[in-house]
Design an enzyme around this catalytic site. Structure first.
Site, PDB file in Angstrom:
ATOM      1  N   GLU A  88      -6.214   3.724  -6.015  1.00 52.58           N
ATOM      2  CA  GLU A  88      -7.545   3.883  -5.402  1.00 52.58           C
ATOM      3  C   GLU A  88      -8.054   5.260  -5.824  1.00 52.58           C
ATOM      4  O   GLU A  88      -7.464   6.282  -5.461  1.00 52.58           O
ATOM      5  CB  GLU A  88      -7.451   3.792  -3.877  1.00 52.58           C
ATOM      6  CG  GLU A  88      -8.843   3.750  -3.252  1.00 52.58           C
ATOM      7  CD  GLU A  88      -8.883   4.210  -1.800  1.00 52.58           C
ATOM      8  OE1 GLU A  88      -9.807   3.798  -1.087  1.00 52.58           O
ATOM      9  OE2 GLU A  88      -8.006   4.999  -1.378  1.00 52.58           O
ATOM     10  N   HIS A 101     -11.113  -3.508   2.923  1.00 48.71           N
ATOM     11  CA  HIS A 101     -11.094  -3.208   4.359  1.00 48.71           C
ATOM     12  C   HIS A 101     -11.979  -2.013   4.718  1.00 48.71           C
ATOM     13  O   HIS A 101     -12.094  -1.678   5.898  1.00 48.71           O
ATOM     14  CB  HIS A 101      -9.652  -2.933   4.791  1.00 48.71           C
ATOM     15  CG  HIS A 101      -9.082  -1.730   4.094  1.00 48.71           C
ATOM     16  ND1 HIS A 101      -8.778  -1.716   2.746  1.00 48.71           N
ATOM     17  CD2 HIS A 101      -8.789  -0.494   4.548  1.00 48.71           C
ATOM     18  CE1 HIS A 101      -8.328  -0.529   2.409  1.00 48.71           C
ATOM     19  NE2 HIS A 101      -8.324   0.242   3.486  1.00 48.71           N
ATOM     20  N   ASP A 102     -12.561  -1.341   3.729  1.00 50.33           N
ATOM     21  CA  ASP A 102     -13.437  -0.193   3.998  1.00 50.33           C
ATOM     22  C   ASP A 102     -14.905  -0.523   3.757  1.00 50.33           C
ATOM     23  O   ASP A 102     -15.759   0.359   3.898  1.00 50.33           O
ATOM     24  CB  ASP A 102     -13.083   0.977   3.065  1.00 50.33           C
ATOM     25  CG  ASP A 102     -11.699   1.549   3.320  1.00 50.33           C
ATOM     26  OD1 ASP A 102     -11.229   1.489   4.475  1.00 50.33           O
ATOM     27  OD2 ASP A 102     -11.080   2.050   2.368  1.00 50.33           O
ATOM     28  N   ASP A 135      -3.116   4.541  -2.273  1.00 50.59           N
ATOM     29  CA  ASP A 135      -4.216   5.068  -1.466  1.00 50.59           C
ATOM     30  C   ASP A 135      -4.681   6.436  -1.988  1.00 50.59           C
ATOM     31  O   ASP A 135      -3.847   7.333  -2.195  1.00 50.59           O
ATOM     32  CB  ASP A 135      -3.708   5.210  -0.026  1.00 50.59           C
ATOM     33  CG  ASP A 135      -4.809   5.488   0.957  1.00 50.59           C
ATOM     34  OD1 ASP A 135      -5.685   4.627   1.119  1.00 50.59           O
ATOM     35  OD2 ASP A 135      -4.791   6.575   1.579  1.00 50.59           O
ATOM     36  N   ASP A 137       0.858  -1.169   0.000  1.00 44.45           N
ATOM     37  CA  ASP A 137       0.000   0.000   0.000  1.00 44.45           C
ATOM     38  C   ASP A 137       0.904   1.232   0.000  1.00 44.45           C
ATOM     39  O   ASP A 137       1.858   1.302   0.779  1.00 44.45           O
ATOM     40  CB  ASP A 137      -0.865   0.001   1.267  1.00 44.45           C
ATOM     41  CG  ASP A 137      -2.292   0.426   0.984  1.00 44.45           C
ATOM     42  OD1 ASP A 137      -2.470   1.529   0.465  1.00 44.45           O
ATOM     43  OD2 ASP A 137      -3.209  -0.353   1.294  1.00 44.45           O
TER      44      ASP A 137
HETATM   45  C1  NOJ Z   1      -8.500   4.950   1.807  1.00 46.57           C
HETATM   46  C2  NOJ Z   1      -8.219   3.763   2.658  1.00 46.57           C
HETATM   47  O1  NOJ Z   1      -8.669   2.610   2.014  1.00 46.57           O
HETATM   48  C3  NOJ Z   1      -8.890   4.008   3.995  1.00 46.57           C
HETATM   49  O2  NOJ Z   1      -8.871   2.866   4.818  1.00 46.57           O
HETATM   50  C4  NOJ Z   1      -8.216   5.191   4.648  1.00 46.57           C
HETATM   51  O3  NOJ Z   1      -8.906   5.523   5.830  1.00 46.57           O
HETATM   52  C5  NOJ Z   1      -8.188   6.410   3.735  1.00 46.57           C
HETATM   53  N1  NOJ Z   1      -7.851   6.100   2.382  1.00 46.57           N
HETATM   54  C6  NOJ Z   1      -7.181   7.413   4.229  1.00 46.57           C
HETATM   55  O4  NOJ Z   1      -5.879   6.943   4.015  1.00 46.57           O
END
Ligand code: NOJ
Length: 561
Positions: A256, A329-330, A199, A98
């Protein structure tokens, strides 16, 4: 279409904190991952994406990095990492890291220096602005609630943080910052890692006017999105990064990129443009969001899912490439979100896997998805650990006086901790994740849902995923075939074809808990049929012109023209 190893791969995401604890401190770690490489090899995945493992005070579970070239104390040491990388490579598994470079932690030494004085060498590494009439420079709301600007007494100025106030945004306008980041990326790549998941990479170029954002319904502050996502210099920055770093290695990159449209995504991934290989876009993940975003509901239909999926399948077909995911994970667990985690748990988990893995793109499996892990629904907010969830609860319940039960229901449905409960390895205490006290509670259903029982059961969800991965690895049509939706308006069945040369795959997925009738469109001609995979026991010889699809049934046929 160019053929590459990463188009032919299946990637498995590990959230290290919740994967496997090797030393009993209740927190997953690198040695724990190394111990489980055989398991991942058995599953058949080709690449691991590791969520952040760098030194971090853990305000946002590692997405707040205080040292990019060191390992988080709880996760182990750099030697543990080197060993993991070596052993993974020995098993034929690549590792991508990441890369979190929109922001650092406020405990990063660049930021500690930056805040000291206006003429500090690192001052311009971050985004500092003066207030206006004792108020922040503009009205932007941070992603984790409250103002996106934090006042800093030492120099009487504000710094920008689009996430928590412990995650100050880096200033990408500054050449030195960019060069430092490229240097750090090369350091990891020279160690032998195989790429990056980047990210919120489409946030790095901000509108330099920093205008106020629109105050949307249900918010008291302004929306930064139009002035930060896909900003004016984003493609220039990515091209530069590609030229300086990425192009020099045989790696895979996935950005992302929330809030991208097809054209913007295509600009990032177009093979001719030399920026990134793939993006994560979140159009599907926003489905069901109501007036207050994910904490409120709006109804949606299967045709909405089909429209979004098809738009992206067709939109990136020509010179781009899709990432395919239901989970990360989100996000909540897919079997709870789009399937049925009760009566048809097994069938719907397999059906969803079929529907996604037969599409064009690189599939991502999120840890635990391959054993059908479900959402958790903790009773009390005290059991949640995620900063986004906790801040949203405080704002909605304590400040906006939303009914706490309603907010808990929203959190149980959509909160990020649904994905972050520990991987359920077996039926022993704490699901075999740790011998200590887990940092977040284990899902109480671990006695029924765990890796051990899934490995023992020949028809398990795990074994089904294994089969899907195997099919992809042996059939170029699954990787490169052209996607076409059929039965567009059907609200129960998601059916599509993939075509490569003289061959066609026919994929039929029933998204409802009752029988649904499939009728093959007359335009699909074939001279032979072969069932490749299905989640119910059926014989091969059935007439596919008309099929009664059982609840959550999925079937894939290979047709020869
Ligand atoms: C996206 C990530 O997937 C998330 O988990 C994170 O809180 C935010 N970016 C900030 O880095």
């Amino acid at each position: 279409m160019n053929k590459t190893w990463w188009k032919e791969s299946v990637i498995y995401q590990i959230y290290p904190r919740s994967f496997k604890d090797s030393n009993g401190d209740g927190i997953g770690d690198l040695k724990g991952i190394t111990q489980k490489l055989d398991y991942l090899k058995e599953l058949g995945i080709n690449v691991i994406w590791l969520s952040p493992i760098y030194k971090s005070p853990n305000d946002d579970n590692g997405y707040d990095i205080s040292n990019y070239q060191d390992i988080m104390t709880e996760f182990g040491t750099m030697e543990d990492f080197d060993q993991l990388l070596q052993k993974a490579h020995d098993c034929g598994i690549k590792i991508i890291m990441d890369l979190v470079v929109n922001h650092t932690s406020n405990e990063h030494h660049w930021f500690k220096e930056s805040r000291k004085s206006k003429d500090n060498k690192y001052r311009d590494y971050y985004i500092w602005k003066s207030g206006v009439n004792l108020q922040p420079p503009n009205n932007w709301e941070s992603s984790f609630n409250g103002s996106a600007w934090e006042y800093d007494e030492s120099t009487n100025m504000y710094f920008l943080h689009l996430f928590s106030k412990k995650q100050p945004d880096l200033n990408w306008e500054n050449d030195t910052v960019r060069n430092e980041i490229y240097k750090m990326m090369k350091w990891w790549l020279n160690k032998g890692i195989d790429g990056f998941r980047m990210d919120v990479i489409n946030l790095i170029s901000k509108d330099q006017m920093y205008p106020d954002g629109e105050i949307r319904k249900g918010h008291s502050l302004g929306n930064f999105a139009p002035y930060s996502f896909n900003g004016p210099r984003i493609n220039e920055f990515l091209k530069e990064m590609n030229k300086e770093v990425l192009s020099k290695y045989d790696i895979v990159t996935v950005g992302e990129t929330p809030k991208v449209n097809i054209q913007e995504a295509m600009n990032y991934v177009d093979e001719k443009r030399n920026e990134l290989n793939m993006v994560f876009q979140f159009e599907l993940m926003g489905l069901g969001n109501g007036n207050h975003g994910k904490w409120s509901n709006a109804p949606f239909k299967l045709t909405d899912i089909k429209k979004i999926m098809t738009k992206w399948q067709k939109g990136l077909e020509d010179g781009g490439w899709n990432s395919l995911f239901w989970n990360n994970h989100d996000q909540p667990r897919v079997v709870s979100r789009f399937g049925n985690d009760k009566e048809y748990w097994e069938q719907s988990a397999k059906m969803l896997a079929t529907c996604l893995h037969m599409m064009q793109g690189t599939p991502f499996i999120y840890q635990g998805e391959e054993i059908g892990m479900t959402n958790v629904a903790f009773k009390s907010i005290e059991d949640y650990r995620d900063i986004e969830t906790i801040n949203a609860y405080k704002e909605q319940v304590n400040i906006k006086e939303k009914n706490p039960l309603e907010m808990m229901a929203a959190i149980n449905a959509r909160g990020r901790d649904n994905a972050r409960t520990p991987v359920q390895w077996d039926e022993s205490e704490n699901a075999g994740f740790t011998t200590g006290k887990p940092w977040i509670k284990v899902n109480p259903n671990y006695k029924q849902i765990n890796v051990k029982s899934q490995l023992e059961e020949p028809n398990s969800i795990f074994n089904y995923y294994k089969q899907l991965i195997d099919i992809r690895s042996k059939n170029q049509i699954v990787v490169y075939g052209i996607y076409n939706l059929i039965l567009e308006d059907n609200e129960e069945l998601y059916a599509y074809t993939r075509t490569l040369g003289e061959e066609k795959l026919l994929i039929i997925c029933n998204f409802v808990d009752r029988i649904s009738k499939f009728n093959l469109p007359q335009s699909i001609k074939y001279s032979s049929q072969k069932l490749i995979i299905g989640n119910y026991k059926i014989s091969n010889g059935v007439n596919i012109k008309s099929i009664e699809m059982k609840p959550y049934e999925a079937r894939v046929y290979l047709l020869k023209c």
